[in-house]
Design an enzyme around this catalytic site. Structure first.
Site, PDB file in Angstrom:
ATOM      1  N   LYS A 121       0.832  -1.217   0.000  1.00 35.07           N
ATOM      2  CA  LYS A 121       0.000   0.000   0.000  1.00 35.07           C
ATOM      3  C   LYS A 121       0.863   1.263   0.000  1.00 35.07           C
ATOM      4  O   LYS A 121       0.657   2.160  -0.824  1.00 35.07           O
ATOM      5  CB  LYS A 121      -0.908   0.013   1.232  1.00 35.07           C
ATOM      6  N   ASN A 122       1.800   1.332   0.938  1.00 36.16           N
ATOM      7  CA  ASN A 122       2.517   2.600   1.100  1.00 36.16           C
ATOM      8  C   ASN A 122       3.521   2.863  -0.023  1.00 36.16           C
ATOM      9  O   ASN A 122       3.967   3.998  -0.197  1.00 36.16           O
ATOM     10  CB  ASN A 122       3.161   2.682   2.492  1.00 36.16           C
ATOM     11  N   ARG A 148      -4.478  10.498   3.688  1.00 37.20           N
ATOM     12  CA  ARG A 148      -3.209  11.082   4.114  1.00 37.20           C
ATOM     13  C   ARG A 148      -2.203  11.165   2.953  1.00 37.20           C
ATOM     14  O   ARG A 148      -1.580  12.184   2.709  1.00 37.20           O
ATOM     15  CB  ARG A 148      -2.645  10.181   5.221  1.00 37.20           C
ATOM     16  N   CYS A 180      -5.415   8.205   8.891  1.00 39.52           N
ATOM     17  CA  CYS A 180      -5.611   7.654  10.234  1.00 39.52           C
ATOM     18  C   CYS A 180      -5.316   8.715  11.279  1.00 39.52           C
ATOM     19  O   CYS A 180      -4.420   9.534  11.117  1.00 39.52           O
ATOM     20  CB  CYS A 180      -4.685   6.464  10.448  1.00 39.52           C
ATOM     21  N   ARG A 230      -0.555  15.355  13.022  1.00 41.76           N
ATOM     22  CA  ARG A 230       0.312  14.794  11.974  1.00 41.76           C
ATOM     23  C   ARG A 230       0.836  15.940  11.101  1.00 41.76           C
ATOM     24  O   ARG A 230       0.294  16.234  10.055  1.00 41.76           O
ATOM     25  CB  ARG A 230      -0.456  13.752  11.141  1.00 41.76           C
ATOM     26  N   PRO A 231       1.917  16.577  11.554  1.00 39.49           N
ATOM     27  CA  PRO A 231       2.398  17.771  10.840  1.00 39.49           C
ATOM     28  C   PRO A 231       3.055  17.446   9.499  1.00 39.49           C
ATOM     29  O   PRO A 231       3.455  16.304   9.267  1.00 39.49           O
ATOM     30  CB  PRO A 231       3.444  18.341  11.809  1.00 39.49           C
ATOM     31  N   ILE A 232       3.176  18.479   8.630  1.00 40.64           N
ATOM     32  CA  ILE A 232       3.928  18.296   7.373  1.00 40.64           C
ATOM     33  C   ILE A 232       5.029  19.359   7.254  1.00 40.64           C
ATOM     34  O   ILE A 232       5.453  19.703   6.159  1.00 40.64           O
ATOM     35  CB  ILE A 232       3.008  18.298   6.119  1.00 40.64           C
ATOM     36  N   ASP A 233       5.477  19.850   8.419  1.00 44.50           N
ATOM     37  CA  ASP A 233       6.490  20.912   8.407  1.00 44.50           C
ATOM     38  C   ASP A 233       7.770  20.496   7.681  1.00 44.50           C
ATOM     39  O   ASP A 233       8.400  21.311   6.998  1.00 44.50           O
ATOM     40  CB  ASP A 233       6.819  21.356   9.846  1.00 44.50           C
ATOM     41  N   GLN A 234       8.164  19.220   7.785  1.00 45.20           N
ATOM     42  CA  GLN A 234       9.414  18.786   7.143  1.00 45.20           C
ATOM     43  C   GLN A 234       9.260  18.714   5.619  1.00 45.20           C
ATOM     44  O   GLN A 234      10.218  18.964   4.882  1.00 45.20           O
ATOM     45  CB  GLN A 234       9.865  17.424   7.692  1.00 45.20           C
ATOM     46  N   ASP A 266       3.491   0.439  12.182  1.00 45.50           N
ATOM     47  CA  ASP A 266       2.275  -0.076  11.547  1.00 45.50           C
ATOM     48  C   ASP A 266       1.994  -1.541  11.912  1.00 45.50           C
ATOM     49  O   ASP A 266       0.992  -2.108  11.474  1.00 45.50           O
ATOM     50  CB  ASP A 266       2.353   0.085  10.016  1.00 45.50           C
ATOM     51  N   ARG A 322      -9.011  -0.014   3.590  1.00 51.45           N
ATOM     52  CA  ARG A 322      -8.073   0.945   2.992  1.00 51.45           C
ATOM     53  C   ARG A 322      -6.749   0.269   2.680  1.00 51.45           C
ATOM     54  O   ARG A 322      -6.007   0.735   1.813  1.00 51.45           O
ATOM     55  CB  ARG A 322      -7.812   2.104   3.963  1.00 51.45           C
TER      56      ARG A 322
HETATM   57  N1  EPU Z   1       6.554  14.297  11.407  1.00 48.10           N
HETATM   58  C1  EPU Z   1       6.833  15.598  11.705  1.00 48.10           C
HETATM   59  N2  EPU Z   1       6.861  16.503  10.686  1.00 48.10           N
HETATM   60  C2  EPU Z   1       6.635  16.156   9.389  1.00 48.10           C
HETATM   61  C3  EPU Z   1       6.350  14.806   9.096  1.00 48.10           C
HETATM   62  C4  EPU Z   1       6.314  13.892  10.119  1.00 48.10           C
HETATM   63  O1  EPU Z   1       7.047  15.954  12.868  1.00 48.10           O
HETATM   64  O2  EPU Z   1       6.683  17.026   8.507  1.00 48.10           O
HETATM   65  C5  EPU Z   1       6.526  13.293  12.491  1.00 48.10           C
HETATM   66  C6  EPU Z   1       5.153  12.643  12.657  1.00 48.10           C
HETATM   67  O3  EPU Z   1       4.315  13.398  13.486  1.00 48.10           O
HETATM   68  C7  EPU Z   1       5.528  11.289  13.242  1.00 48.10           C
HETATM   69  C8  EPU Z   1       6.884  10.976  12.597  1.00 48.10           C
HETATM   70  O4  EPU Z   1       7.383  12.211  12.128  1.00 48.10           O
HETATM   71  O5  EPU Z   1       5.684  11.389  14.624  1.00 48.10           O
HETATM   72  C9  EPU Z   1       6.839   9.992  11.444  1.00 48.10           C
HETATM   73  O6  EPU Z   1       5.902  10.411  10.468  1.00 48.10           O
HETATM   74  P1  EPU Z   1       6.053  10.061   8.919  1.00 48.10           P
HETATM   75  O7  EPU Z   1       6.117  11.326   8.159  1.00 48.10           O
HETATM   76  O8  EPU Z   1       7.171   9.072   8.748  1.00 48.10           O
HETATM   77  O9  EPU Z   1       4.672   9.343   8.631  1.00 48.10           O
HETATM   78  P2  EPU Z   1       3.782   9.458   7.319  1.00 48.10           P
HETATM   79  O10 EPU Z   1       4.645   9.619   6.132  1.00 48.10           O
HETATM   80  O11 EPU Z   1       2.682  10.421   7.527  1.00 48.10           O
HETATM   81  C10 EPU Z   1       3.874   6.914   6.750  1.00 48.10           C
HETATM   82  C11 EPU Z   1       2.892   5.817   6.540  1.00 48.10           C
HETATM   83  C12 EPU Z   1       2.230   5.455   7.859  1.00 48.10           C
HETATM   84  C13 EPU Z   1       3.316   5.051   8.856  1.00 48.10           C
HETATM   85  C14 EPU Z   1       4.389   6.146   8.966  1.00 48.10           C
HETATM   86  C15 EPU Z   1       5.573   5.725   9.818  1.00 48.10           C
HETATM   87  C16 EPU Z   1       2.140   6.183   4.300  1.00 48.10           C
HETATM   88  C17 EPU Z   1       1.052   6.615   3.403  1.00 48.10           C
HETATM   89  N3  EPU Z   1       1.880   6.249   5.595  1.00 48.10           N
HETATM   90  O12 EPU Z   1       3.141   8.010   7.276  1.00 48.10           O
HETATM   91  O13 EPU Z   1       1.449   4.316   7.572  1.00 48.10           O
HETATM   92  O14 EPU Z   1       2.745   4.848  10.135  1.00 48.10           O
HETATM   93  O15 EPU Z   1       4.882   6.466   7.656  1.00 48.10           O
HETATM   94  O16 EPU Z   1       6.174   4.579   9.319  1.00 48.10           O
HETATM   95  O17 EPU Z   1       3.188   5.773   3.851  1.00 48.10           O
HETATM   96  C18 EPU Z   1      -0.370   2.844   7.762  1.00 48.10           C
HETATM   97  O18 EPU Z   1      -0.041   2.330   6.690  1.00 48.10           O
HETATM   98  O19 EPU Z   1      -1.204   2.326   8.544  1.00 48.10           O
HETATM   99  C19 EPU Z   1       0.229   4.122   8.141  1.00 48.10           C
HETATM  100  C20 EPU Z   1      -0.342   4.943   8.994  1.00 48.10           C
END
Ligand code: EPU
Length: 429
Positions: free
Chosen positions: A22-23, A93, A117, A122-126, A305, A397
């Site tokens: 999926k991811n 997401r 989820c 769930r920030p996107i600052d990075q 996950d 999903r």
């Molecule tokens: N974070 C920040 N700033 C950012 C981005 C992330 O502080 O700009 C923090 C988040 O709050 C979190 C950590 O960094 O504490 C990790 O977040 P990450 O960005 O790695 O997560 P994501 O990309 O939103 C993906 C998977 C998730 C999985 C996470 C961690 C996808 C679509 N989603 O999410 O998968 O939990 O990586 O491995 O790839 C799932 O499949 O059930 C799922 C939720």
């Protein structure tokens, strides 16, 4: 509303074929926007998150053609606008990957802030920090993020947190920028490597995916390609844990055993047998698992996950286990549901203490999110009596044909509509 009705107690036996990841799929499909040719993508999982991202691309003008159930072709030539519609995007997401790919294609992306989820903030600052380093600016207006650049230029970016999403989004934008981009402290998940391989097969020049530093030499254009998505690490891990929880004997096929090492190691620590083959693992257990401590970490650590699923298993273990969630601030909402089945778990912030019980008992529970839903299914399969799982849209999903796959393995699991549940209740008095 549909529910799963599970009568627990059957061991899972036989073999199960794992679908595409999926991811990886939800990153690779939007990445196809960057191509100037047709992308044929194989091993695409048939799950609702994929259906949704395909609908978004279609609505934006892409031509999508299914060759068979798991192979499709995407032609993005007709995508003429950098705006992704709010209605569909907010449901998912991973639709934030449209930011990187539209920015790469048009130097502009207007995309709704993401849903997905609920694990707290769930920030996107990075992601945004990366885009700015490449020369873009952004503003948030009416729930939409508008990222704009006159020209994208290679840069050095250090991620403050290891983020899968930020790593992928920056790769998507940098791949067609001018010059060289270096991203440090990146995520190393298998789907990061899969996306890099996909982009490289289109003519990109990306090195280091799977290590802490990714180096991208921008190219002028990306061509069409044919590419097969890797197997889903988390779907495989979920079936491995389900086999252990039901004391079954399962051959989990079409996997990359290396991607499963952290899960295999924990299962073995719990006394579960895991045999590795080239592209399969056999998981079997006769006894209650032993207690074991688990800490989630970015890859190659134990995946967040898989945390709810392994906690469901630990709730049946002999002894007390500690589960430490170090990736998400809040990923224990499902624990209340497991408690309804007799699990004894206390949560303090990011730590759960799991007192293993000899049995769980069937109960009505909810899938509070995708992986929490998988944990409820595992608990239901292992429990005594009938479990009904509500809100299964979350589960669908990310798990292709879960009912069929589990039924073939001997599970007693059915999907019923709300009305069927009421009729059954009325008949039972
Ligand atoms: N974070 C920040 N700033 C950012 C981005 C992330 O502080 O700009 C923090 C988040 O709050 C979190 C950590 O960094 O504490 C990790 O977040 P990450 O960005 O790695 O997560 P994501 O990309 O939103 C993906 C998977 C998730 C999985 C996470 C961690 C996808 C679509 N989603 O999410 O998968 O939990 O990586 O491995 O790839 C799932 O499949 O059930 C799922 C939720």
């Amino acid at each position: 509303m549909e529910k799963y009705v599970i009568t627990g107690g059957n061991k899972l036996n036989g073999s199960v074929e794992i679908s595409g990841a999926k991811n990886a799929a939800v990153a690779i499909i939007p990445a196809a926007i960057l191509s100037q040719g047709v992308c044929r993508i194989e091993n695409v999982p048939n799950i609702s998150d994929v259906t949704l991202i395909l609908r978004i691309l279609k609505e934006m003008g892409a031509n999508i053609r299914f060759i068979n159930k798991s192979t499709l072709e995407i032609d993005s030539f007709n995508i003429a606008s950098p705006v992704a519609s709010y209605e569909l995007v907010r449901k998912m997401r991973a639709s934030y990957y449209l930011l990187g790919s539209l920015l790469g294609k048009f130097s502009n992306a207007v995309v709704s802030l993401p849903g997905g989820c609920d694990f707290g903030v769930r920030p996107i600052d990075q992601h945004l920090k990366g885009f700015m380093a490449l020369g873009a600016d952004y503003k948030v207006e009416g729930g939409m993020v508008n990222v704009n650049a006159e020209k994208l230029c290679g840069s050095n970016i250090y991620l403050d947190v290891v983020s899968v999403g930020a790593t992928i989004n920056i790769m998507l934008a940098a791949v067609v920028s001018d010059g060289v981009t270096t991203i440090e402290n990146v995520a190393k998940e298998p789907h990061i490597v899969d996306l890099a391989n996909f982009l490289n097969s289109m003519g990109a020049d990306i090195m280091g995916a799977g290590t802490d530093v990714i180096k991208i030499k921008g190219v002028k254009k990306l061509n069409g390609t044919t590419y097969s998505i890797i197997p889903d690490q988390i779907e495989a891990g979920t079936y491995m844990v389900a086999a252990a929880a039901t004391k079954g004997d399962l051959l989990v096929k079409n996997v990359i055993p290396k991607h499963l090492e952290s899960i295999t190691a924990k299962l073995q620590e719990m006394g579960v047998h895991v045999d590795e083959y080239d592209d399969a693992v056999r998981v079997y257990a006769n006894e209650r698992p032993n207690k074991c401590n688990v800490k989630t970490m970015p890859h190659p650590g134990f995946p967040t996950d898989m945390q709810p699923q392994i906690t469901a298993l630990l709730s049946l273990a002999e002894g007390t286990s500690i589960v430490n969630e170090s990736v998400w601030d809040s990923r224990f909402r499902y624990v209340e549901e497991l408690r309804r089945m007799g699990a004894e778990i206390s949560v303090d912030g990011k730590i759960a203490v799991v007192e293993g019980k000899e049995k769980l008992y069937g109960a009505p529970v909810k899938a509070t999110d995708l992986r929490a839903g998988a944990a409820m299914v595992i608990a239901g399969l292992a429990a005594e009596g009938v479990t009904t799982v509500e809100d299964v849209v979350h589960i669908e999903r990310g798990y292709e044909d879960i009912i069929d796959k589990l039924s073939t393995l001997g599970a007693d699991i059915r999907k019923v509509s709300e009305s069927e549940v009421s009729i059954t209740k009325a008949l039972l008095g």
